[in-house]
Design an enzyme around this catalytic site. Structure first.
Site, short mmCIF file in Angstrom:
data_model
loop_
_atom_site.label_atom_id
_atom_site.label_comp_id
_atom_site.label_asym_id
_atom_site.label_seq_id
_atom_site.Cartn_x
_atom_site.Cartn_y
_atom_site.Cartn_z
N CYS A 112 0.81 -1.23 0.00
CA CYS A 112 0.00 0.00 0.00
C CYS A 112 0.84 1.28 0.00
O CYS A 112 0.48 2.27 -0.65
CB CYS A 112 -0.99 0.00 1.15
N ASP A 346 -7.65 5.61 -1.35
CA ASP A 346 -7.28 4.39 -0.63
C ASP A 346 -6.75 3.35 -1.61
O ASP A 346 -7.46 2.99 -2.57
CB ASP A 346 -8.52 3.86 0.10
N HIS A 348 -6.14 0.18 -0.98
CA HIS A 348 -6.30 -1.17 -0.42
C HIS A 348 -7.27 -2.07 -1.18
O HIS A 348 -7.49 -3.19 -0.76
CB HIS A 348 -6.73 -1.09 1.04
#
Length: 460
Positions: A112, A346, A348
């Site tokens: 990430c 994000d 993820h």
């Protein structure tokens, strides 16, 4: 036969991991993010006010009360959405070519921070080649139901994989939902040129060994600092990896860009200018644009809320390219704020590999359909701040502006970081060479990277 069976087990495990992370994080993607109509929203130097929904407000000066930075109010909700969606979104991927020296074909669960670093660098390259005013013409044509279908898509893929394993099929048949492609209107010469660069920038971040800033290349540079595929990377280590990746890039288009990483929270002005005025690989003298990365800590164990106004001031600058940060165990790419909440993308969510080498590869999965917000108090103190300066004059102006901001927002005796005249060698620090033939990282850099690795939080 035994080896083949082991490979199949690893593939199934990998798909389980992807499905688990998608179930774990997709609820965040599907939840609505609420914005106040009474407060301005800042996104990488542009300011939007949602009170003007339904009409276009002409650009006019707006004075940021927090940092004294002159910025602009730019339209309504749709203008903000278009601007946000136009930013390049880089997430976990699966089923990409195997990473050298490992059996990994996904970065799910560990990549990430590399992804948020890629997003920051991508924004710097977008400023360089497209300018801050550019927006993707098809941004609002993205199917809003895409984000809601991602989880069901993952379930279909996992089910198909199980069925394939039971029937010994090599290529599982996935019942994909028909995708509506937006109709492309007639573009003028400038729009066509911008679209070429839009695709080229994304292709530099492709998940293949040949992509200049792809995961495979970044991991190779990370090995020089003791990092391996599957390890966790912190914001400071990623900053140095990005610098090396840009230095080693061989695409002629990238010879006009360089990256400088601050040393111990200090930006040495002469070192930056030397990089900007260095010779191009073509042998001709020229001035390079520079992306300045500053690894900092916004407190001790927790983020000090006294730094909130400074972070907001930084994100109010048009030449800010974002912040590599996050909250404990998760890395996010911070690109804006409203009130005391940070706006982020994000990384993820695990998406399928896209071959960016093919003509007209699909762009939708590289653009985030909706922004997310997080309270500043939840931010982990370790982060890396990024700025873009096209010319030496832009750097000098930026250093003055940021220094004033640092001094005005600093309640402590010392600012978060400083700009210093002269070279780092003038202060008895080892100066990082521009090019090293035998080793990508100097011994001093290796020591610094190991220290960062030990100090930074673990990101999942």
């Amino acid at each position: 036969m035994e080896a083949t069976g082991t490979d199949e087990v690893e593939k199934i495990k990998s798909k389980f991991m992807s499905a688990w992370h998608n179930m774990k994080y997709s609820w965040v993607l599907k939840t609505k993010t609420y914005f106040s109509r009474n407060s301005p929203v800042f996104l990488l130097g542009k300011c939007y006010h949602f009170k003007t929904e339904g009409e276009y407000r002409a650009l006019h000066s707006f004075q940021s009360s927090s940092a004294g930075v002159s910025t602009e109010i730019s339209g309504n909700v749709e203008e903000f959405r278009k601007d946000f969606i136009s930013r390049i979104w880089l997430t976990y991927r699966e089923e990409f070519p195997q990473i050298k020296g490992s059996a990994l074909t996904t970065d799910c669960g560990w990549g990430c921070t590399l992804r948020t670093g890629q997003m920051l660098l991508a924004q710097g390259l977008m400023l360089h080649f497209l300018g801050r005013a550019w927006v993707w013409p098809e941004a609002l044509d993205m199917d809003s139901s895409d984000s809601e279908s991602w989880t069901s898509s993952t379930v279909r893929k996992l089910t198909a994989s199980f069925e394939a394993s039971l029937t010994a099929e090599r290529d599982p048949k996935i019942l994909a939902r028909p995708r509506r492609r937006p109709a492309r209107r007639d573009w003028d010469v400038t729009e066509m040129r911008n679209e070429v660069y839009h695709r080229k920038i994304i292709s530099w971040f492709g998940d293949s060994p040949l992509a200049a800033f792809g995961l495979h290349q970044l991991i190779e540079y990370g090995k020089k600092s003791g990092k391996m595929a599957g390890d966790w990377y912190g914001p400071a280590v990623v900053a140095h990896i990005l610098r090396k990746a840009v230095e080693e890039a061989r695409d002629p288009e990238l010879q006009g860009v360089t990256v400088y990483v601050a040393q111990d929270c200090t930006v040495y002005s002469s070192d930056v200018i030397d990089r900007q005025c260095s010779f191009m690989d073509s042998g001709k003298a020229g001035t390079k644009a520079v992306i300045i990365l500053v690894p900092v800590r916004l407190g001790g164990e927790r983020t000090n809320t006294d730094y909130l106004e400074f972070v907001k001031g930084i994100l109010s600058l048009e030449y800010c390219v974002g912040i590599i940060g996050g909250k404990p165990k998760q890395s996010y790419y911070f690109a804006g704020f409203q009130d005391d909440s940070l706006i982020y993308m994000d990384p993820h969510y695990c998406q399928s590999f896209v071959d960016v080498s093919i003509k007209d590869f699909p762009l939708e999965s590289f653009h985030c359909p909706s922004p997310k917000k997080m309270s500043f108090k939840k931010m982990d103190p370790s982060c890396t701040i990024g700025f873009y300066c096209r010319t030496v004059q832009d750097f000098e102006k930026a250093s003055e502006e940021i220094t004033k901001m640092l001094n005005s927002s600093c309640k402590e005796k010392y600012p978060l970081f400083t700009f210093v005249k002269g070279h780092s060698r003038d202060y008895d620090f080892a100066s990082s060479p521009l090019h090293e033939e035998n080793d990508l990282f100097s011994e001093e850099e290796k020591k610094r990277l190991k220290r960062f690795s030990a100090e930074e939080f673990v990101l999942l």
